[in-house]
Scaffold this active site. Structure first.
Site, PDB file in Angstrom:
ATOM      1  N   GLU A  95      -9.274  -3.830 -22.672  1.00 46.98           N
ATOM      2  CA  GLU A  95      -9.256  -5.282 -22.826  1.00 46.98           C
ATOM      3  C   GLU A  95      -7.861  -5.796 -23.169  1.00 46.98           C
ATOM      4  O   GLU A  95      -7.536  -6.946 -22.910  1.00 46.98           O
ATOM      5  CB  GLU A  95     -10.246  -5.731 -23.915  1.00 46.98           C
ATOM      6  CG  GLU A  95     -11.704  -5.506 -23.568  1.00 46.98           C
ATOM      7  CD  GLU A  95     -12.178  -4.092 -23.899  1.00 46.98           C
ATOM      8  OE1 GLU A  95     -11.394  -3.294 -24.463  1.00 46.98           O
ATOM      9  OE2 GLU A  95     -13.338  -3.780 -23.576  1.00 46.98           O
ATOM     10  N   ILE A 150      -5.708  -9.367 -13.299  1.00 45.53           N
ATOM     11  CA  ILE A 150      -6.082  -8.779 -14.583  1.00 45.53           C
ATOM     12  C   ILE A 150      -7.601  -8.599 -14.615  1.00 45.53           C
ATOM     13  O   ILE A 150      -8.343  -9.533 -14.339  1.00 45.53           O
ATOM     14  CB  ILE A 150      -5.650  -9.685 -15.758  1.00 45.53           C
ATOM     15  CG1 ILE A 150      -4.140  -9.910 -15.744  1.00 45.53           C
ATOM     16  CG2 ILE A 150      -6.111  -9.116 -17.086  1.00 45.53           C
ATOM     17  CD1 ILE A 150      -3.306  -8.708 -16.055  1.00 45.53           C
ATOM     18  N   LEU A 151      -8.041  -7.394 -14.937  1.00 48.00           N
ATOM     19  CA  LEU A 151      -9.473  -7.122 -15.067  1.00 48.00           C
ATOM     20  C   LEU A 151      -9.941  -7.525 -16.458  1.00 48.00           C
ATOM     21  O   LEU A 151      -9.203  -7.383 -17.433  1.00 48.00           O
ATOM     22  CB  LEU A 151      -9.763  -5.639 -14.843  1.00 48.00           C
ATOM     23  CG  LEU A 151      -9.430  -5.069 -13.472  1.00 48.00           C
ATOM     24  CD1 LEU A 151      -9.754  -3.586 -13.428  1.00 48.00           C
ATOM     25  CD2 LEU A 151     -10.166  -5.816 -12.369  1.00 48.00           C
ATOM     26  N   GLY A 185       0.792  -1.220   0.000  1.00 52.83           N
ATOM     27  CA  GLY A 185       0.000   0.000   0.000  1.00 52.83           C
ATOM     28  C   GLY A 185       0.825   1.271   0.000  1.00 52.83           C
ATOM     29  O   GLY A 185       0.318   2.337   0.364  1.00 52.83           O
ATOM     30  N   ARG A 217     -16.513  -9.022 -12.062  1.00 54.32           N
ATOM     31  CA  ARG A 217     -17.926  -8.678 -11.831  1.00 54.32           C
ATOM     32  C   ARG A 217     -18.113  -8.084 -10.441  1.00 54.32           C
ATOM     33  O   ARG A 217     -18.809  -7.090 -10.261  1.00 54.32           O
ATOM     34  CB  ARG A 217     -18.807  -9.926 -11.995  1.00 54.32           C
ATOM     35  CG  ARG A 217     -20.304  -9.637 -11.805  1.00 54.32           C
ATOM     36  CD  ARG A 217     -21.130 -10.912 -11.817  1.00 54.32           C
ATOM     37  NE  ARG A 217     -20.746 -11.883 -10.812  1.00 54.32           N
ATOM     38  CZ  ARG A 217     -21.054 -11.778  -9.509  1.00 54.32           C
ATOM     39  NH1 ARG A 217     -21.715 -10.742  -9.061  1.00 54.32           N
ATOM     40  NH2 ARG A 217     -20.677 -12.721  -8.657  1.00 54.32           N
ATOM     41  N   ASN A 232      -4.085   2.743 -14.715  1.00 50.46           N
ATOM     42  CA  ASN A 232      -3.034   1.880 -14.193  1.00 50.46           C
ATOM     43  C   ASN A 232      -1.686   2.544 -14.439  1.00 50.46           C
ATOM     44  O   ASN A 232      -1.536   3.345 -15.358  1.00 50.46           O
ATOM     45  CB  ASN A 232      -3.071   0.523 -14.909  1.00 50.46           C
ATOM     46  CG  ASN A 232      -2.053  -0.455 -14.364  1.00 50.46           C
ATOM     47  OD1 ASN A 232      -1.924  -0.633 -13.162  1.00 50.46           O
ATOM     48  ND2 ASN A 232      -1.317  -1.083 -15.256  1.00 50.46           N
ATOM     49  N   HIS A 279       2.235   1.665 -15.365  1.00 46.77           N
ATOM     50  CA  HIS A 279       3.120   0.615 -15.880  1.00 46.77           C
ATOM     51  C   HIS A 279       4.555   1.122 -15.822  1.00 46.77           C
ATOM     52  O   HIS A 279       4.817   2.274 -16.176  1.00 46.77           O
ATOM     53  CB  HIS A 279       2.750   0.252 -17.318  1.00 46.77           C
ATOM     54  CG  HIS A 279       3.559  -0.870 -17.865  1.00 46.77           C
ATOM     55  ND1 HIS A 279       3.328  -2.181 -17.518  1.00 46.77           N
ATOM     56  CD2 HIS A 279       4.623  -0.879 -18.699  1.00 46.77           C
ATOM     57  CE1 HIS A 279       4.203  -2.955 -18.137  1.00 46.77           C
ATOM     58  NE2 HIS A 279       5.014  -2.185 -18.851  1.00 46.77           N
TER      59      HIS A 279
END
Length: 195
Positions: free
Chosen positions: A138, A83-84, A12, A63, A98, A100
């Site tokens: 995606e 991974i979403l 965190g 979900r 996000n 990276h």
């Protein structure tokens, strides 16, 4: 108030930096921290009075995340390792960001995380590296770029050296992106009120 949810998987430290910035001038408010595993970052969020929840890493994770964050203005992946996929990405389009640890589109994609990224950067012999804050889509690391920070790495001899240089600018880049989006929302609201 621009409402932010933060997704974490670890210590965190990025969450802590975001919460310290939040106290500066109240441009945004972190009111939910979700994790995909029990982790130290949740304790920090709870100490700050923020609602937390651990969601099991199973086929319903995306979900369940969508159910929790659909009303938020922004979702920040801060060291979130899962991974979403699915509806959370379409329904939250342009509301999930996000960080990276490379200058995308180079050294991104499936399997490119942590030290693997810095090793590939070092192998490439490029004189620069950095980090990228991007929208989540995606395609892993394929969303539109919001901002980047560049660091020189000519003097770096190991992937650990590269990691340290990039790490020094990551939290600031993510915070700048959150602030940018929160300010943009305030401007939009002000214009809408005038119309």
């Amino acid at each position: 108030m621009f409402q932010v949810a933060v997704l974490i998987s670890g210590k965190g430290s990025t969450l802590e930096a975001i919460l310290k910035d939040q106290k500066r001038d109240s441009l945004y408010e972190v009111s939910l921290v979700l994790a995909d595993r029990p982790c130290e970052g949740l304790r920090y969020a709870e100490m700050e009075g923020i609602r937390t929840r651990v969601l099991p890493r199973d086929q319903d994770l995306s979900r369940k995340i969508l159910e929790e964050v659909s009303a938020f203005d922004l979702v920040v992946l801060a060291g979130f390792l899962s991974i979403l996929e699915g509806p959370v990405l379409t329904e939250m389009s342009s509301r999930i960001i996000n960080l990276h640890p490379s200058l995308l589109p180079k050294f991104g994609g499936k399997g490119m995380y942590g030290m693997r990224v810095h090793e590939k950067v070092l192998e490439s012999k490029l004189p620069i590296s950095g980090c990228t804050v991007h929208y989540v889509s995606e395609v892993v690391d394929g969303g539109s770029i919001l901002l980047q920070r560049i660091v020189g790495i000519k003097e770096c001899h190991t992937s650990d050296d590269v990691m340290k240089k990039v790490s020094a600018v990551e939290k600031g880049a993510l915070i700048d992106a959150i602030r940018l989006l929160a300010k943009e929302e305030r401007i939009y609201e002000s214009v809408t009120e005038c119309l």
